[in-house]
Scaffold this motif. Structure first.
Motif, mmCIF file in Angstrom:
data_model
loop_
_atom_site.group_PDB
_atom_site.id
_atom_site.type_symbol
_atom_site.label_atom_id
_atom_site.label_comp_id
_atom_site.label_asym_id
_atom_site.label_seq_id
_atom_site.Cartn_x
_atom_site.Cartn_y
_atom_site.Cartn_z
ATOM 1 N N HIS A 347 1.107 -0.753 -0.022
ATOM 2 C CA HIS A 347 0.123 -0.117 -0.041
ATOM 3 C C HIS A 347 1.204 1.113 -0.242
ATOM 4 C CE1 HIS A 347 -2.646 -2.917 1.396
ATOM 5 N NE2 HIS A 347 -3.949 -2.461 1.900
ATOM 6 N N ASN A 348 0.633 2.248 -0.226
ATOM 7 C CA ASN A 348 1.166 3.788 -0.786
ATOM 8 C C ASN A 348 -0.061 4.425 -0.218
ATOM 9 O OD1 ASN A 348 3.935 3.260 -2.230
ATOM 10 N ND2 ASN A 348 2.384 2.326 -3.330
ATOM 11 N N MET A 349 0.542 5.326 0.725
ATOM 12 C CA MET A 349 -1.160 5.397 1.826
ATOM 13 C C MET A 349 0.394 7.312 1.714
ATOM 14 S SD MET A 349 -2.178 3.109 4.315
ATOM 15 C CE MET A 349 -3.743 3.829 4.740
ATOM 16 N N GLN A 353 -3.216 9.042 6.391
ATOM 17 C CA GLN A 353 -3.866 8.128 6.457
ATOM 18 C C GLN A 353 -2.940 7.025 7.630
ATOM 19 O OE1 GLN A 353 -3.259 7.916 2.018
ATOM 20 N NE2 GLN A 353 -5.146 7.015 2.245
ATOM 21 N N ASP A 356 -5.180 4.541 9.112
ATOM 22 C CA ASP A 356 -5.383 3.046 8.630
ATOM 23 C C ASP A 356 -4.704 1.949 7.816
ATOM 24 O OD1 ASP A 356 -8.046 4.440 8.411
ATOM 25 O OD2 ASP A 356 -7.037 5.978 6.000
ATOM 26 N N ALA A 357 -2.918 2.722 7.878
ATOM 27 C CA ALA A 357 -2.056 1.962 7.904
ATOM 28 C C ALA A 357 -2.287 0.881 8.585
ATOM 29 C CB ALA A 357 -1.211 2.192 7.262
ATOM 30 N N CYS A 366 -1.869 -5.959 5.079
ATOM 31 C CA CYS A 366 -0.566 -5.981 3.864
ATOM 32 C C CYS A 366 0.418 -6.391 4.445
ATOM 33 C CB CYS A 366 -1.103 -4.609 4.492
ATOM 34 S SG CYS A 366 0.032 -4.396 6.540
ATOM 35 N N ASP A 369 3.515 -0.452 5.133
ATOM 36 C CA ASP A 369 2.555 -0.146 4.251
ATOM 37 C C ASP A 369 3.572 0.826 4.365
ATOM 38 O OD1 ASP A 369 0.013 -1.174 3.909
ATOM 39 O OD2 ASP A 369 -0.357 -0.919 6.418
ATOM 40 N N GLN A 370 3.654 1.984 3.069
ATOM 41 C CA GLN A 370 5.184 2.945 3.169
ATOM 42 C C GLN A 370 4.005 4.337 2.896
ATOM 43 O OE1 GLN A 370 5.726 5.938 0.622
ATOM 44 N NE2 GLN A 370 5.884 3.886 -0.386
ATOM 45 N N PHE A 371 4.158 5.444 3.676
ATOM 46 C CA PHE A 371 3.286 6.092 3.005
ATOM 47 C C PHE A 371 4.797 7.651 3.139
ATOM 48 C CE2 PHE A 371 3.233 7.713 7.675
ATOM 49 C CZ PHE A 371 3.131 5.812 7.917
#
Length: 373
Positions: A347-349, A353, A356-357, A366, A369-371
């Motif tokens: 996931h890219n956030m 967010q 959510d991650a 997942c 999660d990378q944001f």
């Protein structure tokens, strides 16, 4: 840069208290002091260790805090005494420092450092450079990367190749090195051997990748979630075993699959029962089992005869890598196409967010999660 020497106001995800969602706040990040650098966090990942300390183990006096420790960014300014870094450098912060001067750093027997933040009581520190609403916000693991800017001591930062894509290599700052190195550096997996990896989060999948890189002939991935099987095979697993599919203990299942036990096992869950299962899955005469998963919640026990017969039980912190040196080496391996990273990002956030991650990770939806920050 124009901001050098000045307080920077920016967004951060603040944990005001345990067991509560993080809150996106405007924080003030003070300039770096002696031997510190301040850098802009370009990308960060949610690691299960962040969840562990938010929901399970952080003492109440460890809040408020900015969590996050798996990131990459660009140096904005440096404090007095900093010679290794300059504004514009690409860097990866590391929770495990490498001062290169202490007895541990000078010893080839360990990757630990006298100045590292590895003591559970020191997971947050009084010398934080963060404030919010007039109140000091503590710094987690010496890093605090759930923020647009952070300040960190130069002994816990690695300068990396300018060509490195920060949104990918941020994963090297914790999970990838931890799992991969547990297989390669700590277990010292040998070519042609048989391995079992317990737990297929990012650390476990990295351990699978490490076993493959070391030349293991058979790599058995063990997890309760059948959705993890395909990803494990992409990274090198030859078999997938779900303990729920069997009516006997998993160590007996693996012994039956391997003529008595695996040569190496790596535990990446942080559960004492799984640690024991991983240990007992090893070949009694020579098996090596490595504990990687972090927990302080229970004691782990084993029968002495299971050790006396010839098994070895080891622990691994940050995959046995001398941190700054290891991170630089692993970034180069990725750029040379000898290390997989893209496969870990599901996931890219955005920073907004982050909760959510966290929910995705809590429910095993997942890998990482990378944001962007």
């Amino acid at each position: 840069m124009a901001t050098a020497g000045k307080v920077i106001k920016c967004k951060a995800a603040v944990a005001w208290e345990p067991n509560k969602p993080l809150v996106i706040e405007e924080v003030e990040v003070a300039p770096p002091q002696a031997n510190e650098i301040r850098f802009k966090v370009v990308a960060t990942a949610v690691c299960h260790s962040d969840l562990y300390h938010l929901f399970e183990s952080m003492p109440k006096d460890g809040f408020p805090a900015v969590l996050g420790h798996e990131a990459a960014g660009i140096v904005e300014s440096v404090g007095p005494g900093v010679t290794e870094f300059q504004p514009g450098d690409k860097v990866i912060p590391i929770f495990l420092s490498q001062c290169k001067e202490c007895r541990f750093c000078k010893s080839p027997k360990t990757n630990q450092c006298d100045l590292a933040w590895i003591n559970p009581e020191a997971l947050v520190g009084a010398e934080s450079r963060f404030t919010c609403k007039g109140k000091k916000v503590l710094q987690f693991a010496g890093t605090s990367t759930f923020s647009e800017y952070t300040v960190i001591n130069q002994i816990a930062v690695a300068k990396i190749d300018p060509a490195a894509p920060l949104e990918k290599v941020c994963l090297i700052g914790c999970g990838i090195c931890t799992g991969y190195g547990a297989a390669v550096n700590t277990a010292k997996v040998e070519p042609g051997s048989t391995c079992a990896v317990f737990g297929l989060g990012a650390v476990g999948l990295a351990a699978v990748m490490g076993c493959k890189a070391a030349g293991a002939k058979r790599i058995i991935a063990v997890d309760l979630n059948p959705d993890k099987a395909e990803k494990a095979k992409v990274l090198g697993a030859t078999d997938f075993v779900n303990p729920k599919d069997h009516n006997k203990p998993i160590h007996e299942v693996l012994a039956g699959m391997t003529n008595g036990g695996v040569d190496y096992s790596v535990e990446c869950v942080g559960n004492v029962e799984v640690m024991r299962s991983a240990f007992e899955s090893c070949m009694p005469a020579w098996g090596v089992s490595v504990i990687v998963g972090w927990t302080e919640l229970n004691d782990v026990a084993i029968r002495p005869t299971h050790l006396i017969s010839g098994r070895t039980w080891k622990g691994s912190l940050f995959g046995g890598f001398k941190s700054k040196d290891g991170v630089t080496k692993m970034v180069k391996a990725y750029l040379d196409k000898k290390l997989q990273l893209d496969e870990f990002i599901t996931h890219n956030m955005t920073l907004d967010q982050v909760n959510d991650a966290i929910e995705l990770m809590k429910h095993s939806k997942c890998v990482l999660d990378q944001f962007s920050v």
